[in-house]
Design an enzyme around this catalytic site. Sequence first.
Site, mmCIF file in Angstrom:
data_model
loop_
_atom_site.group_PDB
_atom_site.id
_atom_site.type_symbol
_atom_site.label_atom_id
_atom_site.label_comp_id
_atom_site.label_asym_id
_atom_site.label_seq_id
_atom_site.Cartn_x
_atom_site.Cartn_y
_atom_site.Cartn_z
ATOM 1 N N GLU A 558 -35.694 3.492 -48.447
ATOM 2 C CA GLU A 558 -34.504 3.396 -47.621
ATOM 3 C C GLU A 558 -33.449 4.186 -48.444
ATOM 4 O OE1 GLU A 558 -30.996 0.123 -47.380
ATOM 5 O OE2 GLU A 558 -33.219 -0.614 -47.689
ATOM 6 N N LYS A 690 -44.922 -17.381 -49.943
ATOM 7 C CA LYS A 690 -44.610 -16.215 -48.755
ATOM 8 C C LYS A 690 -44.113 -16.701 -47.493
ATOM 9 C CE LYS A 690 -48.485 -13.845 -50.775
ATOM 10 N NZ LYS A 690 -49.982 -13.308 -50.509
ATOM 11 N N HIS A 865 -24.104 5.898 -45.775
ATOM 12 C CA HIS A 865 -25.466 5.679 -45.135
ATOM 13 C C HIS A 865 -25.689 6.844 -44.015
ATOM 14 C CE1 HIS A 865 -27.852 2.104 -46.053
ATOM 15 N NE2 HIS A 865 -26.705 1.949 -46.681
#
Length: 887
Positions: A558, A690, A865
């Site tokens: 990312e 999880k 971004h």
Amino acid sequence: MLSRLFRMHGLFVASHPWEVIVGTVTLTICMMSMNMFTGNNKICGWNYECPKFEEDVLSSDIIILTITRCIAILYIYFQFQNLRQLGSKYILGIAGLFTIFSSFVFSTVVIHFLDKELTGLNEALPFFLLLIDLSRASALAKFALSSNSQDEVRENIARGMAILGPTFTLDALVECLVIGVGTMSGVRQLEIMCCFGCMSVLANYFVFMTFFPACVSLVLELSRESREGRPIWQLSHFARVLEEEENKPNPVTQRVKMIMSLGLVLVHAHSRWIADPSPQNSTTEHSKVSLGLDEDVSKRIEPSVSLWQFYLSKMISMDIEQVVTLSLAFLLAVKYIFFEQAETESTLSLKNPITSPVVTPKKAPDNCCRREPLLVRRSEKLSSVEEEPGVSQDRKVEVIKPLVVETESASRATFVLGASGTSPPVAARTQELEIELPSEPRPNEECLQILESAEKGAKFLSDAEIIQLVNAKHIPAYKLETLMETHERGVSIRRQLLSTKLPEPSSLQYLPYRDYNYSLVMGACCENVIGYMPIPVGVAGPLCLDGKEYQVPMATTEGCLVASTNRGCRAIGLGGGASSRVLADGMTRGPVVRLPRACDSAEVKAWLETPEGFAVIKDAFDSTSRFARLQKLHVTMAGRNLYIRFQSKTGDAMGMNMISKGTEKALLKLQEFFPEMQILAVSGNYCTDKKPAAINWIEGRGKTVVCEAVIPAKVVREVLKTTTEAMIDVNINKNLVGSAMAGSIGGYNAHAANIVTAIYIACGQDAAQNVGSSNCITLMEASGPTNEDLYISCTMPSIEIGTVGGGTNLLPQQACLQMLGVQGACKDNPGENARQLARIVCGTVMAGELSLMAALAAGHLVRSHMVHNRSKINLQDLQGTCTKKSA
């Protein structure tokens, strides 16, 4: 029976090397010191003028003694020359250690026996050297060197002692009895020589049974440096030493030796006790000799030099025979050190390196991705199925398959014969061998015979033949790595098998698989491996946390994430740094059990909540591990089902396997008190692992950490490009109100999961545990005298993290942990490395929160971004799988 005793002795010595070595050395020094300090203080020639008894010293005696010394030196030289043929510096070093310490023990015994008279030692050493047999010592060393781990070293030393110990004991007994016959000859010189011989045999035996195996175990433990899961001292051509040595002792020879020893015992008994002359006469003669000696009393003189100078002058003054002996020893040493290596290599080059290659380990490169040593590396045209998938199996196999051994600068492994891992490339001679294979795959039966052959194995089969065996179900596909000569070849063959079943045969072309240490993956991290996934790793920092600076590795795809976190770290550093605390540390496991009725479940619940019940369960739980310590039980009911949440410390491990083992043992103990209880599952989702769960947010799981910092108003304006008031306003309405409106559990933050997952992937954590580990609440307040400074805190109640086990065993992940100074277990304070890593995670999350919230407050998020997180490739020029199919 004897073999079992020797095996137990060998295992004890190899398991306690320091104790045995220190004990042996202490005993030897005690023997020497007791004689030195309890004997008389007369030193002839220095402070006393002792009576001399002239003896005729024949020139023939000097010549014989010189020849004996030279033969002894040549004998030792040839023994070490034979050891060098094995190509192991460890065999040579260990054998040298054995020789040196045996000499020391023997010298001590001789000095003690002769009451500090060093002239006897000069005559005794040649006989000692002639009686040294390094074959037994090297055989035991081979047992140890054929091991794959330190535990296996101990087992193999014990096995070697079980095999070699009885034989060596019998040999030592027979040698002592045979040589001891000479002590009854009546010839003084022969008696002295035979006495020295017996002492030499006993000294060798003592060292072989105590000091030597302990030293082998310790040396290999200290020199252990893993490469593809094997120690650097593991030699492949010692792999068959166990079965060879087991068949060595000849029963007929052993029986003959036992009969000989019994006969010699009878001879000694008859000569010393039955046929001995009258003891009265011997006593009288002895007293006469003593009286004669006493009459000639030694005269005391004043020493002209110090004692050490006196002994030094005696050692420096050499006769012609000593000059000859030392010259021979010097010449042989020079030849052995400087000229022997090339001769040995040229001799070994004629041998078959397939059965005895010595792999030279290289130092790992800076990126810590070690290259797996390949015993046999295929060329690019190795078989009908190419290394990269998508090629038809109908193509013919190349007739010649070269096995190339390349130099250090090449990308493949290096084979060095007769040299250590630090030898220069000139000495590391290379060679290329060829294995002829038929042009077509052979029948399955023939291929199976080759695969199961100890002399040949998988390296003599082409990839096409291996694939043929897999398709015929003779080789399970999941066992390819263990059956091939290298793990990498097994991965390559699996890729070829898989490529024929994929929609696009060339799909795996850009998934790398070469030059990876798969030995650390097998049985620990992944199964059915077809390669590894390279992920970019960035660094954010320095993160100023608790007075220290950390460079934080983050593996992510990312854009903007690392840059944003780095900006937050800079803001925290300019504000004086962050502070953190670990509030709780305890991994959890929540099994579910069932009882016949709800009332029975209530009874079990009540019993578990009593101090007595908890103590019983805790004892059972704690007995399963050195680190697991049960802290508390959280018990709840649903009808007749009982959910028990065990919470325990787990040291530096994340601890799921550790606590599961303890939970299972505790449940079995609980079942003894309540036999009607049924264990449904060791995990009843009451842990919770999880999955989003309020119990982790409220009760905590793993490490509970809080981190805080104060950012000055100037830094907020100049670095974060916003104001304190704007950031607080966005935090309240986004992180608090917005998350509450969404019904979030533990999600009162901007993007904690981003930072947590990036660090987890870089540092070898279980990436799926970011679900619970990302629970975080970010709070911001105005601070300072004018309320213009920004106070920020992050509280994370369930960071599930560890620094040992699982993915932390992989070398690249270990490199990232080493960047933070938390790799492996903390020896001084178990669990501290894992707690420190949790603090770093929380501090980095706070840096990421700070930067993102500032970007939102300033309206910079979309713009950044568009610059850093948007692909600039025209996707219309690329055809994806679906597009290509439709076309």
